[in-house]
Design an enzyme around this catalytic site. Structure first.
Site, PDB file in Angstrom:
ATOM      1  N   LYS A 154     -66.088  19.598  14.593  1.00 61.20           N
ATOM      2  CA  LYS A 154     -65.523  20.342  14.058  1.00 61.20           C
ATOM      3  C   LYS A 154     -66.517  20.800  12.997  1.00 61.20           C
ATOM      4  CE  LYS A 154     -62.522  17.392  16.824  1.00 61.20           C
ATOM      5  NZ  LYS A 154     -61.717  16.286  16.920  1.00 61.20           N
ATOM      6  N   ASP A 190     -58.224  11.347  20.681  1.00 62.16           N
ATOM      7  CA  ASP A 190     -57.100  11.493  20.801  1.00 62.16           C
ATOM      8  C   ASP A 190     -55.722  12.750  22.087  1.00 62.16           C
ATOM      9  OD1 ASP A 190     -58.440  13.977  20.790  1.00 62.16           O
ATOM     10  OD2 ASP A 190     -57.399  15.341  18.690  1.00 62.16           O
TER      11      ASP A 190
HETATM   12 MG    MG Z   1     -54.857  15.932  15.664  1.00 66.38          MG
END
Ligand code: MG
Ligand code: ADP
Length: 442
Positions: A154, A190
């Site tokens: 990312k 996550d």
């Molecule tokens: Mg998130």
């Protein structure tokens, strides 16, 4: 309406047929299996050293959600009966300098944000506080409270973190900032948090998915199948596996995918993520527009240009949401970026291009979801809840609907066995549940 040849060409290259979906699923299963065996695979299949929660976890925890656009600190209360509540939360935008600076700067930023948040719990202010850390990058864990960063994704590139235990780095930064009374008890991805947040109250939940800045998923695997684990570690019945599906690479790439990939700071990596997630979709559209503008197929009367990074997934969302007769929101957006004097026809074309790119993303997502569920249950003989978190999924018009209709195409009426639900803030909430389970074992 007379279609230009380039329009049908674009449509053809961005369409994912049902045949291709089936091929993706077969290859996905293969990569999953190889990853579990420890063979070379684009799917890392990382053991998370936690099972789904029992639902009786309780207490008050600090949760950190780090791994994309925003960093969030949360105070979460668990009642022990399936209800998890965010008592307080604060969002901090991760500065570019922190993404690309040193690891020390990055962890200092985290510690300073926690200090700014100042956990409030007067009744027990002197006591130790347990913290769950969501760190959404590929990590090699050997227990629930450690994890070595394998590589950044990312767009992150902070130095001195790859190969290090991020829990140690977090503890050190807390100590430096005078917060050693905070106890880091759990580390999770996550996806793992998202799944835990839902399974706390829903025993049918066995998949967690993120569609945000990046994309990834986890699911519940039988420990006996995780043959790359040392025998001694195979003690529980089931374990959550962080698939790291963003890196899946057996996909029907087109030249735009190659073009986009080459311009990133991690070429060759995260190839599925680059076709699906919020960080990249806008850029794919921009690459198409750049071609069409150069060939004078669109915006020929405007002088504007879209530079790299200017066109965001957020803009696609806005464009696809415009159902006005004159496409006036699109016009307003285009005027705002200096793309003046556009025709209705051009705005329609822009909207179509966004739809081609977002629908391809949603169909590949559906293929991946289907692959994960059928890995556990090939004939869909029982019900499964897939918990999803992430702004792309939440906000992008028709993203969810396209996933659902693709699942129906793949599985027919049996697709009703796959219940896809939004687990809002799951990545933050869930790690508190994981922390509670870990703290209870001490
Ligand atoms: Mg998130
Ligand atoms: P993260 O993945 O960083 O935890 P989010 O789930 O909030 O965070 O996702 C952020 C991403 O969502 C951004 O990178 C952006 O591309 C995308 N996004 C933001 N707003 C919208 C929107 N309105 N529609 C679609 N995508 C959006």
């Amino acid at each position: 309406m007379n279609k230009h040849p380039f329009e049908s060409r674009l449509k053809k290259s961005f369409t994912i047929s049902l045949d291709e979906i089936h091929k993706i699923i077969v290859n996905f299963h293969d990569e999953m299996q190889r990853g579990l065996e420890g063979k070379e695979s684009s799917l890392k299949m990382l053991p998370a050293f936690v099972d789904t929660p029992g639902g009786d976890e309780e207490g008050r925890f600090i949760a950190l959600d780090f791994g994309g656009t925003n960093f969030r600190v949360l105070q979460v209360a668990l009642d022990g009966h399936g209800s998890a509540r965010i008592e307080r939360t604060k969002k901090y935008v991760i500065p570019k300098a922190v993404m690309h600076g040193t690891g020390t700067q990055l962890f200092n930023f985290i510690a300073q944000s926690i200090r700014n948040f100042s956990f409030i719990d007067r009744s027990e202010s002197a006591k130790k506080k347990d913290l769950g850390f969501t760190f959404s990058f590929p990590m090699k864990q050997t227990n629930i409270a450690n994890g070595i960063l394998i590589n950044w994704t990312k767009g992150f590139s902070a130095t001195g973190v790859i190969g290090k235990n991020v829990v140690t780095l977090l503890r050190d930064s807390l100590k430096r900032s005078g917060m050693s009374r905070i106890n880091v008890v759990a580390l999770a991805n996550d996806t793992v948090g998202t799944m835990a947040a839902r399974s706390y109250k829903d025993p049918l939940c066995d998949v967690g998915v993120i569609f945000g800045t990046g994309t990834n998923a986890c699911y519940r695997e039988a420990i006996a199948n995780i043959t790359k684990l040392p025998r001694a570690a195979r003690s529980r019945k089931n374990m959550v596996i962080n698939i790291e599906w963003g890196n899946f690479n057996r996909l029907p790439f087109i030249p735009y995918d190659e073009l986009l990939d080459r311009a990133t700071n991690n070429p060759g990596k995260q190839r599925m993520e680059k076709m699906i997630s919020g960080m990249y979709l806008g850029e794919i559209v921009r690459l198409i527009l750049t071609d069409l503008i150069r060939e004078k197929h669109i915006f020929a009367r405007s002088k504007g240009k879209f530079a790299k990074g200017d066109f965001k997934t957020y803009h696609m969302s806005l464009i696809e949401a415009d159902n006005s007769k004159n496409l006036s929101d699109i016009k307003e957006y285009l005027d705002g970026v200096g793309m003046l004097k556009t025709s209705l026809e051009e705005r329609r074309l822009l909207k179509k291009i966004c739809a081609l790119v977002s629908q391809r993303a949603a169909r590949i997502s559906a293929a991946a979801i289907s692959a994960v569920v059928t890995r556990m249950d090939p004939n869909l003989s029982s019900n499964h809840t897939v918990a999803v978190d992430g702004t792309l999924y939440e906000k992008y018009p028709r993203f969810r609907r396209t996933i659902m209709s693709a699942l129906k195409e793949i599985h027919g009426r049996r697709s009703a066995r796959i219940k896809v639900v939004r687990a809002k803030d799951g990545s933050g909430l869930g790690v508190a549940i994981v922390a509670a389970a870990a703290a209870a074992q001490h």
